[in-house]
Design an enzyme around this catalytic site. Structure first.
Site, PDB file in Angstrom:
ATOM      1  N   CYS A 382       0.839  -1.206   0.000  1.00  0.00           N
ATOM      2  CA  CYS A 382       0.000   0.000   0.000  1.00  0.00           C
ATOM      3  C   CYS A 382       0.875   1.258   0.000  1.00  0.00           C
ATOM      4  O   CYS A 382       1.473   1.567  -1.016  1.00  0.00           O
ATOM      5  CB  CYS A 382      -0.995  -0.050   1.152  1.00  0.00           C
ATOM      6  SG  CYS A 382      -2.480   0.895   0.770  1.00  0.00           S
ATOM      7  N   HIS A 508      -3.738  -5.073   0.371  1.00  0.00           N
ATOM      8  CA  HIS A 508      -3.163  -5.591   1.621  1.00  0.00           C
ATOM      9  C   HIS A 508      -3.183  -7.120   1.612  1.00  0.00           C
ATOM     10  O   HIS A 508      -4.127  -7.731   2.146  1.00  0.00           O
ATOM     11  CB  HIS A 508      -3.966  -5.073   2.814  1.00  0.00           C
ATOM     12  CG  HIS A 508      -3.752  -3.627   3.082  1.00  0.00           C
ATOM     13  ND1 HIS A 508      -2.810  -3.165   3.978  1.00  0.00           N
ATOM     14  CD2 HIS A 508      -4.335  -2.529   2.550  1.00  0.00           C
ATOM     15  CE1 HIS A 508      -2.839  -1.841   3.993  1.00  0.00           C
ATOM     16  NE2 HIS A 508      -3.753  -1.430   3.132  1.00  0.00           N
ATOM     17  N   GLU A 510      -1.596  -9.124   3.349  1.00  0.00           N
ATOM     18  CA  GLU A 510      -1.473  -9.698   4.703  1.00  0.00           C
ATOM     19  C   GLU A 510      -2.830 -10.043   5.316  1.00  0.00           C
ATOM     20  O   GLU A 510      -2.903 -10.823   6.264  1.00  0.00           O
ATOM     21  CB  GLU A 510      -0.704  -8.732   5.618  1.00  0.00           C
ATOM     22  CG  GLU A 510      -1.441  -7.471   6.069  1.00  0.00           C
ATOM     23  CD  GLU A 510      -1.387  -6.310   5.067  1.00  0.00           C
ATOM     24  OE1 GLU A 510      -1.101  -6.555   3.881  1.00  0.00           O
ATOM     25  OE2 GLU A 510      -1.652  -5.160   5.485  1.00  0.00           O
TER      26      GLU A 510
END
Ligand code: GLN
Length: 549
Positions: A382, A508, A510
Site C-alpha cells: 500500500c 493488503h 497480509e
C-alpha cells in the site's frame, strides 16, 4: 438452530481473549462443526477505522470492506474462513441503529432506553449470524473487561439470552488471570474470584473459567477456583503461556475446553479433532531449517499490534518455507542516505509497511532506493508500494519533485494521486476504497509466477493510487504494472523485472494469509530472501566459494 458461546474477560485486558475464542472455534471446527466467531466491542466509534494504530492496533479489513477489530484477523487465520461486517459490532453501531430507528418513528410513544432498546439490539446482533442456518455454533467475544461501565449492556444481553434460550443453547466462558507473586512464590486466585463475583452480580454465571497463568495450576488450586467460582472442577481450564499463539488450540484440546463446552451445549460429537495440517504447520514453525532477517520499515513500530497481520503472514510464509523469519523493526523516521547502508546491513529482505501521512515517508523512500540498487528482495504494501513508485520516479526517471498528493498536495509531479472517486469525499469513517477488488495479472511477470493465475482478488484500504499518466514513462524505464483492476485500470501491482525480487502492491495481501493458506506474495518473498541469504553466506564463506570455482 445454532448454539451460542459467549467469551468474557476479567481482571485485566490483553489476556488473549481473541486467541482463546479462536482456539475454541478451531477445535470445534476440527470436529466437523460449522463455527463462526464475532466480536462485540464496547466503544463508541462506529468501527476502529478512524482510530490511530497506537490506540487500537491494526485495523483489519474484511472481504466486504468492513474496518474491524484485529481479532477478526485471528479468527480468519485460525479458521480459514471469511468474516464480514456482521462479525464485528461496536456500541457505536448499536446506538446508531437504535437512534436511526427512533428518528424513523419505530418506537413512537415510547421512551427509548438502554434496557430494553439497546440490550434488544445487542441481542439481535448476538443471534443474527446463528439464524442464517449456516452455523452450528456462534462464538461471541465480548470486548473489554467485566466491571467496566461500558460493557454492562453487553453482559446484561448475555444474561437475558441465558434466560430466554434453552439451557443447552448457551455457554459462558470467562477468561481471567491467575497472577504469580514472585515474593510469595504463589499463584493467586483472589482476582479471579472477584471478577467472577462481579460477573455474577451482573447476573451472568460463567460455566467455564479459563485461567491465564505463567505456572501450572495444581489440583488444589483448581479445586479452590472451582469451589469459589462455583463451577465444576473440569471446567477450570489452564491457559499456560505458549511459545506461539498457534499452539493454543492444542493446549486447549489437552485441557478439553471443546469437550466441556459441547457437554454444556448438549452436543454429541465423538470425532477426534482433525488437526493434521495444523500440526504439520506447527512442526515446521518449531523446527525451521534456515533463517532470514527481514527489515520491517514502518512508523508504528512501538506497538507490534499495529502490524499484526503482516507479522502473522511472515509466520505462515516462514513455516511453509521451513525458515525462521526474524523481523527487524526499522523506524522509517530515522533512515537517511547516510545511515541506510548500516541500517540495512544483514537483512535478507525489506518490507515497507502501509501507513498514512507524511511522517517517515522520506526514510521509506531511502530504504526502497537501497533495496532497488542492491538487489535486496523488496516488498511494498500500500503506502510501501506508493513510496516505491515515488522513489523510481525521482531517482530513475529524474522527476525530482515526484511525490504523493497525500504528503504534498501541490507537487508538480503527482505520481501518486487521490483517486477520482475520493475527490468528493469529506467524511472520514468507512470512506476509503475498502474490501475486496479483482486484479488482472499480466502473464510472464513475477506477480504471475507468484499467483499462478490471471485474475486474483485482494483486500484494500486506501484513498490514493498510482497516477496512470506516468505509466508509459515508468514502463519504458523498467518498472512495470503487472496487475491492474479490470474495470478501472487502477494499478494494483508494480514490479522491476530486472531485479531479483521487487514487488509493490496497492492492496493488503497480509489480510488473507491463514495457517492453511499462506499468502503467496509473502511465501515467494521469503523464498527470495532465503536465496539472497544463501548467496550472502556463500560470499562470506571462502571455502564454499572455492568449491564453487
Ligand atoms: N495513505 C495511503 C492511501 O490512502 C496508503 C494507505 C495504506 O497504506 N493503507 O492511499
Amino acid at each position: 438452530m445454532a448454539k451460542y458461546v459467549f467469551v468474557t474477560g476479567g481482571v485485566t485486558s490483553s489476556l488473549g481473549k481473541g486467541i482463546i475464542a479462536a482456539s475454541l472455534a478451531k477445535l470445534l471446527q476440527a470436529r466437523g462443526l460449522r463455527v463462526t466467531i464475532q466480536k462485540l466491542d464496547p466503544y463508541i466509534n462506529i468501527d476502529p477505522g478512524t482510530m490511530n494504530p497506537y490506540e487500537h492496533g491494526e485495523c483489519y479489513v474484511t472481504e466486504d470492506g468492513a474496518e474491524t477489530d484485529l481479532d477478526l484477523g485471528h479468527y480468519e487465520r485460525f479458521l480459514n474462513i471469511f468474516t464480514s461486517q456482521a462479525n464485528n459490532v461496536t456500541t457505536g453501531r448499536i446506538y446508531q441503529t437504535v437512534i436511526n430507528k427512533e428518528r424513523e418513528g419505530a418506537y413512537l410513544g415510547k421512551t427509548v432506553q438502554v434496557v430494553p432498546h439497546i440490550t434488544d439490539e445487542i441481542k439481535r446482533r448476538m443471534l443474527h449470524l446463528g439464524q442464517s442456518g449456516e452455523y452450528d455454533i456462534v462464538i461471541t467475544e465480548i470486548g473489554g473487561t467485566v466491571g467496566d461501565i461500558e460493557s454492562l449492556p453487553f453482559v446484561e444481553a448475555v444474561r437475558q439470552l441465558q434466560w430466554e434460550l434453552p439451557e443447552e443453547d448457551t455457554v459462558v466462558v470467562h477468561l481471567t488471570l491467575i497472577p504469580y507473586l514472585k515474593a510469595a512464590k504463589e499463584l493467586k486466585t483472589k482476582p479471579t474470584q472477584h471478577s467472577v463475583k462481579m460477573l455474577s452480580q451482573e447476573g451472568v454465571h460463567p460455566d467455564i473459567i479459563v485461567c491465564r497463568t505463567e505456572k501450572p495450576l495444581n489440583p488444589e488450586l483448581r479445586r479452590k477456583i472451582a469451589l469459589f467460582c462455583n463451577v465444576k472442577m473440569e471446567a477450570v481450564i489452564e491457559a499456560a503461556d505458549a511459545a506461539t499463539i498457534y499452539e493454543v488450540p492444542l493446549l486447549m484440546m489437552r485441557e478439553k475446553l471443546d469437550i466441556i463446552c459441547m457437554k454444556k451445549l448438549n452436543i454429541v460429537n465423538n470425532n477426534e479433532p482433525e488437526l493434521t495440517k495444523w500440526k504439520e504447520f506447527l512442526d515446521k514453525l518449531k523446527y525451521p531449517k534456515s533463517k532470514v532477517s527481514i527489515g520491517l520499515i514502518g512508523k508504528y513500530l512501538e506497538l507490534q499490534d499495529a502490524y499484526k497481520s503482516i507479522l502473522e503472514s511472515f509466520i505462515h510464509a516462514g513455516a511453509i518455507n521451513e525458515c525462521q523469519v526474524q523481523v527487524i523493526n526499522i523506524h522509517s523516521e530515522f533512515i537517511t542516505e547516510d545511515n541506510v547502508r548500516e541500517k540495512m546491513d544483514g537483512l535478507d529482505g525489506l518490507l515497507v509497511a502501509p501507513g498514512f501521512g507524511h511522517r517517515g515517508v522520506e526514510g521509506k523512500i531511502v530504504a526502497v532506493k537501497y533495496a532497488r540498487e542492491n538487489g535486496l528482495p523488496f516488498f511494498g504494501i500500500c503506502l510501501g508500494m506508493q513510496m516505491a513508485a515515488i522513489e523510481f520516479a525521482r531517482n530513475v526517471l529524474g522527476l525530482k519533485d515526484a511525490h504523493s498528493t497525500e504528503m504534498d498536495p501541490d507537487t508538480k509531479e503527482p505520481v501518486i494521486d487521490l483517486m477520482d472517486e475520493q475527490k468528493k469525499v469529506t467524511a472520514k469513517g468507512g470512506t476509503m476504497r475498502l474490501g475486496s477488488y479483482p486484479c488482472d495479472i499480466k502473464e510472464g511477470t513475477l506477480a504471475y509466477t507468484i499467483y499462478g493465475k490471471p485474475q486474483i482478488s485482494e483486500r484494500h484500504r486506501h484513498r490514493w493510487e498510482f497516477n496512470n499518466k506516468y505509466l508509459d514513462q515508468f514502463e519504458k524505464s523498467g518498472m512495470i504494472a503487472s496487475g491492474k483492476n479490470p474495470g478501472t485500470d487502477l494499478v494494483e501491482i508494480i514490479e522491476l523485472p530486472k531485479h531479483p525480487f521487487f514487488i509493490g502492491v496497492q492492496y493488503h495481501p497480509e489480510l488473507k494469509s491463514t495457517v492453511e493458506n499462506p499468502q503467496p506474495v509473502f511465501v515467494h518473498f521469503i523464498k527470495a530472501a532465503k536465496a539472497y541469504s544463501e548467496k550472502r553466506s556463500e560470499v562470506k564463506n571462502p571455502l564454499l566459494q572455492s568449491e564453487m570455482i
